[in-house]
Structure formats: C-alpha cells, structure tokens
Design an enzyme around this catalytic site. Structure first.
Site, mmCIF file in Angstrom:
data_model
loop_
_atom_site.group_PDB
_atom_site.id
_atom_site.type_symbol
_atom_site.label_atom_id
_atom_site.label_comp_id
_atom_site.label_asym_id
_atom_site.label_seq_id
_atom_site.Cartn_x
_atom_site.Cartn_y
_atom_site.Cartn_z
ATOM 1 N N GLY A 36 0.876 -1.317 -0.089
ATOM 2 C CA GLY A 36 -0.246 0.300 -0.099
ATOM 3 C C GLY A 36 1.040 1.465 0.211
ATOM 4 O O GLY A 36 2.459 1.025 0.140
ATOM 5 N N ASP A 92 1.930 -3.213 8.085
ATOM 6 C CA ASP A 92 0.732 -3.134 6.987
ATOM 7 C C ASP A 92 -0.203 -1.655 6.768
ATOM 8 O O ASP A 92 0.516 -1.534 8.036
ATOM 9 C CB ASP A 92 0.068 -4.713 6.854
ATOM 10 C CG ASP A 92 -0.602 -4.895 5.954
ATOM 11 O OD1 ASP A 92 -0.144 -3.586 4.591
ATOM 12 O OD2 ASP A 92 -0.454 -6.042 4.623
ATOM 13 N N GLY A 93 -0.721 -1.368 5.851
ATOM 14 C CA GLY A 93 -1.593 -0.506 5.587
ATOM 15 C C GLY A 93 -3.019 -0.495 6.436
ATOM 16 O O GLY A 93 -3.185 -2.308 6.116
ATOM 17 N N GLY A 106 -8.009 -2.943 -0.533
ATOM 18 C CA GLY A 106 -8.043 -2.257 -1.198
ATOM 19 C C GLY A 106 -7.235 -1.882 -2.366
ATOM 20 O O GLY A 106 -7.360 -1.786 -3.742
ATOM 21 N N GLU A 152 -2.018 -10.936 3.143
ATOM 22 C CA GLU A 152 -1.162 -9.565 3.724
ATOM 23 C C GLU A 152 -2.363 -10.514 5.519
ATOM 24 O O GLU A 152 -1.333 -10.428 6.299
ATOM 25 C CB GLU A 152 -2.466 -8.977 3.647
ATOM 26 C CG GLU A 152 -1.655 -7.789 2.923
ATOM 27 C CD GLU A 152 -2.698 -6.347 2.462
ATOM 28 O OE1 GLU A 152 -2.074 -5.603 2.303
ATOM 29 O OE2 GLU A 152 -3.692 -6.490 2.874
#
Length: 227
Positions: free
Chosen positions: A26, A80-81, A95, A102
């Site tokens: 991301g 992570d995002g 997204g 993930e």
C-alpha cells in the site's frame, strides 16, 4: 509534510537488527519499505516477508533480503496499511487486492503494526467497501450468497478485464453499510464456500501509527490510549 510518509517512516523505527518482518502493501507502508531499504544499506540486518508481488519487487530493488513465509514463522513484526481503522482497532484491508497474503503474514507474526493517515480513522467500519477474495469458479453464485447476508457485491475490474489477485482469484467489493458486528460478518462470510478470505482484520492490530501534517500519533491496543 506527507502524512503517509510520516507514518510510514515512523514505523521503520520499530524494526530492530536481526528481525524477520512482514512487509505490507500500500501507499503508506511504501514509505516504511523505502526507509528500511536505506537502513539495510547502512548495515541493518533483517529478513523480509512480502505480502504481495508488488512489495516483493520493491524490496528486491532496495536490496532487502527476503524469505518465504513458510520458512519464517513466527515473524517478529508485520508492518502494513489499512483502508479503515475503527476505534477498537479493527480493520478493513484489501483495497490493493492483497488481503489474503496480508492476513496470512499478519497471523504468523508476533505483532501487527498498522500505518495510515488520519483519513483512515472511523468510528465504525463499513463506509469503505469490504473486499472479499473469492475463487473465480462460479463467482456469481458466491456473490449471490454474499448478497443474502445483506451486502451488495461488485466484481473488481482492472484495465484489461477482471482484477486478479496474486493468488489468481477475484475480488468482490461489498457494500455492507456500517458494520455493527464485524466479527460476526467476518465469520458468516468465511463460512461461504467460494470465499477465500475477507478484508476484515478483527482483533489483529497491536499498534497503529496515524500520520498527520504535525507528526505521528501512536495508538496501542493493550492500553487503549493515545501516546
């Protein structure tokens, strides 16, 4: 200053010498990976586990040593995002289409650190359409089953047709409205044959770093207060 850059670079401070680290996907964690690449050139020793092919390519370009997840468990940390972060630190992710990998990497980690800008904070999840990864075979049947749960799925498309995940699956972006019980919805979706996994990450985030123009704010799950 770029809020995503602030959060992403702050997260890199959590990586210590000798760690095995999950590398998320991301636009915010991108800055984390760039910073880690700089630190590797300066002598930091780490092993990275990428959560997507895009992240793998970036890490390789930066000279970050990589290792397969199967050889790395348990990981010390994953960074992570997220697309949405609730007050309870539950998440919507996916997204970018990498939700399954993930989640696999996050579940194999001792700690999950999320980086995001202020726009990702919400009181309740659901304004962002919930990504659900499904197998391509008879995906329309799976979509109808999802719709019976009160969500409205839409097949994700790409420039050259249907979007494909790194696992060769489809993504259904589901409008579920504001989600009153994320854990219940996650369980019901995962019970459907044809669903690989969902973008609901419930009770998984340990730390969240929120970037803003004036700096970064850290929220810890265990204390529930801002630092």
């Amino acid at each position: 200053m770029n809020a995503k850059k602030i959060a992403g670079e702050k997260a890199a401070d959590y990586v210590k010498d000798g760690m095995t680290v999950g590398l998320g996907t991301g636009s915010t964690v991108y800055w984390t990976i760039l910073k880690l690449g700089e630190r590797v050139k300066q002598g930091l020793e780490l092993r990275g586990v990428p959560t997507s092919e895009r992240t793998r390519q970036l890490a390789e370009q930066l000279g970050i040593p990589l290792v397969p997840l199967a050889e790395a468990e348990p990981l010390d940390l994953t960074i992570d995002g997220a697309d949405e972060i609730s007050d309870e630190l539950d998440l919507i992710k996916g997204g970018g289409g990498a939700l399954f990998r993930e989640k696999m990497v996050a579940l194999a980690s001792k700690r999950l650190l999320i980086v995001a800008d202020e726009s990702k904070r919400v009181q309740r999840l659901g304004a962002f359409p919930l990504p659900v990864e499904v197998v391509p075979f008879a995906w329309e049947v799976t979509a109808r089953r999802i719709e019976r749960l009160g969500c409205h799925p839409r097949l994700r498309l790409a420039d050259k047709g249907t979007f494909l995940t790194d696992n060769g699956n489809f993504i259904l972006d589901c409008d579920c409205g504001l989600i009153a019980e994320p854990a219940v919805l996650n369980r019901k979706l995962k019970e459907l044959t044809g669903v690989v996994d969902t973008g609901l990450f419930i009770g998984m985030a340990d730390t969240v770093i929120i970037g803003a123009s004036e700096g970064a704010k850290t929220v810890e799950r265990q204390c529930g207060t801002d630092a």
